[in-house]
Scaffold this active site. Structure first.
Site, PDB file in Angstrom:
ATOM      1  N   ASN A  35     -10.235   0.051  -1.218  1.00  0.00           N
ATOM      2  CA  ASN A  35      -8.787   0.038  -0.978  1.00  0.00           C
ATOM      3  C   ASN A  35      -8.114  -0.592  -2.200  1.00  0.00           C
ATOM      4  O   ASN A  35      -8.214  -1.793  -2.419  1.00  0.00           O
ATOM      5  CB  ASN A  35      -8.493  -0.775   0.285  1.00  0.00           C
ATOM      6  CG  ASN A  35      -7.022  -0.828   0.630  1.00  0.00           C
ATOM      7  OD1 ASN A  35      -6.164  -0.596  -0.208  1.00  0.00           O
ATOM      8  ND2 ASN A  35      -6.715  -1.153   1.875  1.00  0.00           N
ATOM      9  N   CYS A  51       0.808  -1.226   0.000  1.00  0.00           N
ATOM     10  CA  CYS A  51       0.000   0.000   0.000  1.00  0.00           C
ATOM     11  C   CYS A  51       0.841   1.276   0.000  1.00  0.00           C
ATOM     12  O   CYS A  51       0.333   2.348  -0.347  1.00  0.00           O
ATOM     13  CB  CYS A  51      -0.934   0.010   1.208  1.00  0.00           C
ATOM     14  SG  CYS A  51      -1.947  -1.470   1.333  1.00  0.00           S
ATOM     15  N   HIS A  63      -2.990   6.966   2.106  1.00  0.00           N
ATOM     16  CA  HIS A  63      -3.415   5.686   1.543  1.00  0.00           C
ATOM     17  C   HIS A  63      -4.885   5.474   1.888  1.00  0.00           C
ATOM     18  O   HIS A  63      -5.305   5.630   3.041  1.00  0.00           O
ATOM     19  CB  HIS A  63      -2.572   4.551   2.102  1.00  0.00           C
ATOM     20  CG  HIS A  63      -3.175   3.201   1.863  1.00  0.00           C
ATOM     21  ND1 HIS A  63      -3.583   2.792   0.613  1.00  0.00           N
ATOM     22  CD2 HIS A  63      -3.476   2.181   2.720  1.00  0.00           C
ATOM     23  CE1 HIS A  63      -4.092   1.572   0.705  1.00  0.00           C
ATOM     24  NE2 HIS A  63      -4.047   1.186   1.956  1.00  0.00           N
TER      25      HIS A  63
END
Length: 312
Positions: free
Chosen positions: A268, A113, A238
């Site tokens: 995500n 990520c 993020h």
């Protein structure tokens, strides 16, 4: 040229949209359950004929067009991803082939990520050191390929997509110093492991780490750029979930900044999340050219990397 800058950005998402209602028909969940825990309404899911490099190439082509550049102007391609199925050719080489970039250095980076902000720092270093003239920096992940669609704690989170930036030499500093690091002993808290590979995480451990340890680290990234959090025009964290993004942004103290919340529509998307959300803020005119924006990635390996950039 003593610095580097982001000349343009671009993003891409697959056409298929998976809603919370759709997920409720697949696993024991509901729109209320998902919204209350992660704040995600929809996510985009790539088809079996849409590999990671295709997602990446679409985003990169848009960034190239926005910069007014041709493929031959690029001499470095960096792709941040953790969902590439094949080991060789890597995603960067495949993107270069798709776009017709003639002879670039082509490298993949797997920092999950936090991949895009690591790749952006790597491009910044390469350009300022004279190792590259113009770089394509891409974050692209197809999380749907590594998701257990029977696990409601993870399948409600993920989406697919890509975002890209063109980095080039500049007389001024358009990309601030990176602050990066990791907590290797806690790396097991976010995993993509096994055969077939599956995404899993220890949600509470990640939440505690992100909301208690990361605000101070993000402030230090601002300090390295010579700015206070209140000087920021934008904050792109993020896009893990809103329960992490909102408290982290509040503790950072960027009271005047637009905070990206693209996770609500995109889920995500791992390494794609920061360039995807950043590109949307630019496209929507919510941040302006020259504005200082904090990009801050975190997640797998419990790695983190952040830098303040000037909006293209």
């Amino acid at each position: 040229m003593n610095g580097s800058r982001i000349a343009a950005v671009g993003h891409y998402q697959p056409a298929r949209v998976l809603t919370n209602e759709d997920l409720a028909g697949m696993v024991d969940t509901s729109d209320e359950w998902i919204m209350s825990r992660v704040g995600i309404r929809t996510r985009h899911i790539a088809g079996p004929d849409e590999p990671v490099d295709e997602l990446a190439a679409h985003a990169a082509a848009k960034a190239l067009a926005a910069a007014g550049l041709a493929p031959g102007d690029i001499d470095l391609v960096l792709v941040a991803t953790s969902t590439a199925i094949d080991r060789s050719p890597n995603m960067a080489a495949r993107v270069a082939a798709r776009l017709g970039i003639p002879s670039p250095a082509a490298m993949d980076l797997n920092v999950v990520c936090a991949g895009f902000t690591h790749a952006l720092a790597t491009a910044d270093h390469a350009v300022r050191a004279g190792g590259a003239t113009r770089a394509l920096v891409i974050g692209a992940d197809k999380m749907s390929d590594v998701t257990d669609w029977g696990d409601r704690t993870t399948c409600v989170l993920v989406g697919d997509g890509a975002g890209a930036a063109v980095v080039e030499a500049s007389e001024d500093t358009g990309i601030g110093p990176v602050l990066w690091g990791s907590v290797p002993e806690m790396g097991h808290a976010v995993r993509i492991e096994g055969q077939p590979a599956r995404f899993a995480q220890e949600g509470q451990s990640v939440y505690r780490w992100a909301t208690t340890q990361l605000p101070a680290i993000a402030r230090r990234a601002c300090e390295r750029a010579g700015l206070a959090p209140e000087d920021l025009a934008g904050v792109v964290l993020h896009q893990a979930n809103l329960r992490i993004i909102e408290p982290l942004a509040m503790k950072l103290g960027a009271v005047n900044a637009v905070v990206a919340r693209d996770v609500a529509e995109s889920g995500n998307t791992s390494a794609a999340s920061i360039p995807l959300a950043f590109s949307k803020l630019v496209e929507q005119g919510r941040i302006s050219s020259g504005d200082p924006v904090l990009l801050f990635g975190f997640g797998g390996n419990l790695s983190y990397a952040g830098q303040v950039v000037r909006c293209p």
